[in-house]
Scaffold this active site. Structure first.
Site, PDB file in Angstrom:
ATOM      1  N   CYS A  38     -12.287   0.272  19.638  1.00  0.00           N
ATOM      2  CA  CYS A  38     -12.588  -0.122  21.012  1.00  0.00           C
ATOM      3  C   CYS A  38     -12.610  -1.641  21.172  1.00  0.00           C
ATOM      4  O   CYS A  38     -12.158  -2.171  22.192  1.00  0.00           O
ATOM      5  CB  CYS A  38     -13.892   0.512  21.493  1.00  0.00           C
ATOM      6  SG  CYS A  38     -15.381   0.009  20.615  1.00  0.00           S
ATOM      7  N   HIS A  86       1.715   5.407   1.288  1.00  0.00           N
ATOM      8  CA  HIS A  86       1.562   6.535   2.199  1.00  0.00           C
ATOM      9  C   HIS A  86       1.695   7.804   1.360  1.00  0.00           C
ATOM     10  O   HIS A  86       2.697   7.985   0.661  1.00  0.00           O
ATOM     11  CB  HIS A  86       2.636   6.517   3.289  1.00  0.00           C
ATOM     12  CG  HIS A  86       2.396   5.505   4.363  1.00  0.00           C
ATOM     13  ND1 HIS A  86       3.222   5.365   5.457  1.00  0.00           N
ATOM     14  CD2 HIS A  86       1.401   4.587   4.510  1.00  0.00           C
ATOM     15  CE1 HIS A  86       2.758   4.405   6.230  1.00  0.00           C
ATOM     16  NE2 HIS A  86       1.660   3.913   5.682  1.00  0.00           N
ATOM     17  N   HIS A 115       0.850  -1.194   0.000  1.00  0.00           N
ATOM     18  CA  HIS A 115       0.000   0.000   0.000  1.00  0.00           C
ATOM     19  C   HIS A 115       0.882   1.238   0.000  1.00  0.00           C
ATOM     20  O   HIS A 115       2.115   1.139   0.081  1.00  0.00           O
ATOM     21  CB  HIS A 115      -1.000  -0.011   1.162  1.00  0.00           C
ATOM     22  CG  HIS A 115      -0.420   0.374   2.490  1.00  0.00           C
ATOM     23  ND1 HIS A 115       0.372  -0.475   3.235  1.00  0.00           N
ATOM     24  CD2 HIS A 115      -0.530   1.507   3.220  1.00  0.00           C
ATOM     25  CE1 HIS A 115       0.714   0.113   4.369  1.00  0.00           C
ATOM     26  NE2 HIS A 115       0.192   1.320   4.388  1.00  0.00           N
ATOM     27  N   ASP A 149      -0.386  -0.320  10.774  1.00  0.00           N
ATOM     28  CA  ASP A 149       0.301  -1.152   9.791  1.00  0.00           C
ATOM     29  C   ASP A 149       1.007  -2.316  10.476  1.00  0.00           C
ATOM     30  O   ASP A 149       0.936  -3.464  10.017  1.00  0.00           O
ATOM     31  CB  ASP A 149       1.337  -0.327   9.014  1.00  0.00           C
ATOM     32  CG  ASP A 149       0.708   0.677   8.067  1.00  0.00           C
ATOM     33  OD1 ASP A 149      -0.452   0.465   7.658  1.00  0.00           O
ATOM     34  OD2 ASP A 149       1.376   1.676   7.747  1.00  0.00           O
ATOM     35  N   HIS A 204     -10.439   2.571  27.438  1.00  0.00           N
ATOM     36  CA  HIS A 204     -11.286   2.527  26.241  1.00  0.00           C
ATOM     37  C   HIS A 204     -10.639   3.297  25.106  1.00  0.00           C
ATOM     38  O   HIS A 204      -9.595   3.933  25.260  1.00  0.00           O
ATOM     39  CB  HIS A 204     -12.694   3.048  26.553  1.00  0.00           C
ATOM     40  CG  HIS A 204     -12.778   4.511  26.864  1.00  0.00           C
ATOM     41  ND1 HIS A 204     -13.854   5.296  26.517  1.00  0.00           N
ATOM     42  CD2 HIS A 204     -11.911   5.352  27.503  1.00  0.00           C
ATOM     43  CE1 HIS A 204     -13.670   6.531  26.934  1.00  0.00           C
ATOM     44  NE2 HIS A 204     -12.503   6.596  27.530  1.00  0.00           N
ATOM     45  N   HIS A 248     -19.970   1.249  21.587  1.00  0.00           N
ATOM     46  CA  HIS A 248     -18.724   1.481  22.319  1.00  0.00           C
ATOM     47  C   HIS A 248     -18.648   0.518  23.498  1.00  0.00           C
ATOM     48  O   HIS A 248     -19.675   0.066  24.016  1.00  0.00           O
ATOM     49  CB  HIS A 248     -18.656   2.928  22.815  1.00  0.00           C
ATOM     50  CG  HIS A 248     -17.321   3.295  23.400  1.00  0.00           C
ATOM     51  ND1 HIS A 248     -16.141   3.118  22.722  1.00  0.00           N
ATOM     52  CD2 HIS A 248     -16.988   3.805  24.624  1.00  0.00           C
ATOM     53  CE1 HIS A 248     -15.135   3.522  23.485  1.00  0.00           C
ATOM     54  NE2 HIS A 248     -15.624   3.941  24.638  1.00  0.00           N
TER      55      HIS A 248
END
Length: 263
Positions: free
Chosen positions: A131, A75, A73, A86, A219, A207
């Site tokens: 989360c 950037h 991929h 990544d 969290h 969440h």
């Protein structure tokens, strides 16, 4: 060129230039008859310009072409240094990742190395560092392995979509302890590593947090880094259930635990 991945870099760069400012993504395969490496350009189905998700149909097409040996991929205007997301993806796929920078054309090739993202300070990338990924990693440190689930950004607002949390956590070994927003008395029942489900301005729970004890949760909210935070009234009012994993409960409690999924 000792590394065969180097042969596909010009093709990845051409693909990356055509996709700017979005990241391009693709799969490197070894062709069955010639053993030559070949780059299969894939569609990035992530809507944001940063990060990528390979279209599953394109990945299957790449597998039909040859043996998958790497993920590639780009950037855009950023160094080709693997991000935390990544590095997590490299471990998840078990494959080397080729990253090219556009417009400069520099590159890196990173092999799996056993990397584990820190629980604190990881940037939010849905489906990679979100989360639920934080919950999985935190419970893994407790020796509890939770399955991963495919999830599309915004699933929590689909009219007829699935409910990632309510449909799966009974099978993952969780039982309900509290099934509503906690009262002051309920808060006294919380234990470290209880799992807190929340609904924050959505059709269904979107969440979750891990209770660490002492009124503190761990969290990872959208748009923020993962962090510890006080289990304050804002989160208490949006709590819909508190779950506890059977492996963290004494036998005397598991015998009487309600295994019915939270409704």
């Amino acid at each position: 060129m000792n590394d065969p991945l180097l042969y596909v870099i010009p093709h990845v760069i051409i693909h990356a230039q055509s996709e700017m400012p979005r990241e391009c993504c693709g799969v490197v395969v070894v062709l069955p008859r010639t053993n030559n490496v070949h780059y299969v350009a894939c569609n990035n189905i992530r809507q944001e310009t940063e990060h990528f998700i390979i279209d599953p149909k394109d990945y299957v097409r790449a597998e039909d072409t040859g043996r998958v040996v790497a993920i590639a991929h780009s950037h855009v205007y950023e160094p080709p240094v693997p991000s935390l997301a990544d590095l997590a993806g490299i471990e998840r796929t078990g494959l080397p990742w080729l990253i090219v920078n556009v417009p400069i054309g520099s590159h890196t090739i990173t092999q799996p190395s056993g990397f584990k993202a820190p629980l604190l300070g990881r940037p939010f990338v849905h489906g990679v560092h979100d989360c639920y990924a934080l919950v999985r990693d935190a419970y893994a440190e407790q020796g509890i392995a939770l399955n991963d689930y495919a999830r599309r950004y915004g699933w929590w607002n689909d009219e007829d979509g699935s409910n990632l949390y309510r449909e799966n956590f009974a099978a993952e070994g969780f039982v309900p302890v509290i099934v509503h927003s906690p009262t002051s008395d309920d808060l006294k029942l919380l234990r470290p590593f209880d799992l807190i489900l929340m609904n924050i301005r959505a059709r269904r729970e979107n969440h979750m947090a891990i209770y660490l004890g002492g009124g503190v949760i761990l969290h990872h909210l959208i748009g923020t880094a993962s962090r510890r935070e006080a289990y304050q009234e804002f989160y208490q009012r949006r709590t819909t259930a508190v779950l506890r994993h059977r492996d963290l409960m004494p036998a005397s409690e598991t015998d009487h635990a309600d295994s019915t999924p939270v409704r």
